[in-house]
Write an enzyme that holds these catalytic residues in place. Structure first.
Site, PDB file in Angstrom:
ATOM      1  N   HIS A 229      27.376  -4.872 -15.690  1.00  9.00           N
ATOM      2  CA  HIS A 229      28.689  -4.624 -15.074  1.00  9.00           C
ATOM      3  C   HIS A 229      28.634  -4.656 -13.545  1.00  9.00           C
ATOM      4  O   HIS A 229      29.666  -4.767 -12.899  1.00  9.00           O
ATOM      5  CB  HIS A 229      29.283  -3.298 -15.576  1.00  9.00           C
ATOM      6  CG  HIS A 229      28.597  -2.057 -15.093  1.00  9.00           C
ATOM      7  ND1 HIS A 229      27.643  -1.390 -15.832  1.00  9.00           N
ATOM      8  CD2 HIS A 229      28.731  -1.349 -13.944  1.00  9.00           C
ATOM      9  CE1 HIS A 229      27.241  -0.328 -15.180  1.00  9.00           C
ATOM     10  NE2 HIS A 229      27.880  -0.279 -14.017  1.00  9.00           N
TER      11      HIS A 229
ATOM     12  N   ASP B 144      23.997  -4.104 -21.566  1.00  8.31           N
ATOM     13  CA  ASP B 144      24.498  -4.019 -20.188  1.00  8.31           C
ATOM     14  C   ASP B 144      23.371  -4.232 -19.178  1.00  8.31           C
ATOM     15  O   ASP B 144      23.348  -3.617 -18.112  1.00  8.31           O
ATOM     16  CB  ASP B 144      25.196  -2.683 -19.924  1.00  8.31           C
ATOM     17  CG  ASP B 144      26.035  -2.712 -18.638  1.00  8.31           C
ATOM     18  OD1 ASP B 144      26.426  -3.823 -18.219  1.00  8.31           O
ATOM     19  OD2 ASP B 144      26.262  -1.639 -18.052  1.00  8.31           O
TER      20      ASP B 144
ATOM     21  N   SER C  58      24.560   2.491 -10.392  1.00  9.68           N
ATOM     22  CA  SER C  58      24.364   1.643 -11.568  1.00  9.68           C
ATOM     23  C   SER C  58      23.360   0.533 -11.280  1.00  9.68           C
ATOM     24  O   SER C  58      23.460  -0.167 -10.272  1.00  9.68           O
ATOM     25  CB  SER C  58      25.690   1.019 -12.003  1.00  9.68           C
ATOM     26  OG  SER C  58      26.561   1.991 -12.502  1.00  9.68           O
TER      27      SER C  58
END
Length: 238
Positions: free
Chosen positions: A91, A121, A197
């Site tokens: 993402h 992911d 992230s």
């Protein structure tokens, strides 16, 4: 008068807390040094990832398009090879037309997308090393052998604050998510926020044990409340 003298004397006597035992002070100092040493070893492997995409606009007559390159987002990543392969979250680079990577030493490189695995992911991007200047990959850890309660460090760029380090413990292993049911996550109390992230979760030896991916938040809130999740290194590296 006597009462006033007693109060005045009490106010002039310095109050000192009892000193901690020497063994306790040495233990605390050893733990502090271990964390600082780990950060120094790991930071050259941690990168900032910035993405851009072309935005298209209609003019007032809706007949012509204006195109402008706009920042899309920012996240973190970690080098896993001397040749410049970087692991991050899918993402982080989603929708990106241009990817830029900044190292802790200030060098900036364009990056190419190698591949994405939506089920986990996890994405891999690559930057090209300069001549005779190989990158510093992070050593892999064994995420299967870590124990609940172990100290860990999370490193990344929350809210554009590059090279931010937070600490916590392994809160639990083998967590699942409805978004990615095939992944087992490591739950950690190390604060993780937007921008973290794709960054590494490491043990006190500086070995990669997870890729920080998402957090749980209180209703209506976005900040960290001490419940973060990382894709286990075993899954990410595979």
């Amino acid at each position: 008068m006597i009462r006033q003298l007693i109060i005045a004397a009490a106010l002039t006597v310095p109050f000192a807390l009892p000193a901690a035992p020497e063994d306790d002070r040495n233990l605390a100092r050893s733990l502090s040094n271990a964390m600082a040493d780990t950060v120094e070893r790991v930071l050259p492997s941690v990168v900032v990832i910035r993405t851009e995409a072309t935005q298209v606009y209609l003019d007032q007559w809706r007949a012509r398009f204006y195109q402008a390159v706009q920042p899309l987002g920012q996240g973190s990543g970690v080098l896993i090879s001397k040749e410049g392969h970087i692991i991050t979250n899918g993402h982080v680079i989603q929708g990106a037309e241009r990817i830029e990577v900044a190292l802790d030493d200030g060098r900036i490189f364009p990056a190419e997308l190698i591949g994405v695995n939506p089920q986990t992911d996890i994405a891999v991007i690559k930057i090209t090393p300069e001549k005779d200047k190989p990158f510093t990959p992070i050593p892999p850890g064994d995420s299967d052998k870590i124990r609940v309660g172990e100290f860990v460090l999370a490193i990344g760029s929350p809210y554009s604050l590059t090279s931010t380090v937070t600490n916590g413990i392994i809160s639990q292993k083998g967590r699942t998510s409805d978004m990615m049911p095939v992944v087992d996550f490591i739950q950690t109390s190390a604060p993780i926020n937007p921008g973290n992230s794709g960054g590494p979760l490491v043990d006190l030896e500086g070995r990669l044990i997870g890729i920080n991916t998402f957090i749980k938040t209180a209703p209506g809130e976005q900040g960290n409340i001490g419940i973060g999740f990382a894709v286990a290194a075993r899954t990410a590296l595979r």
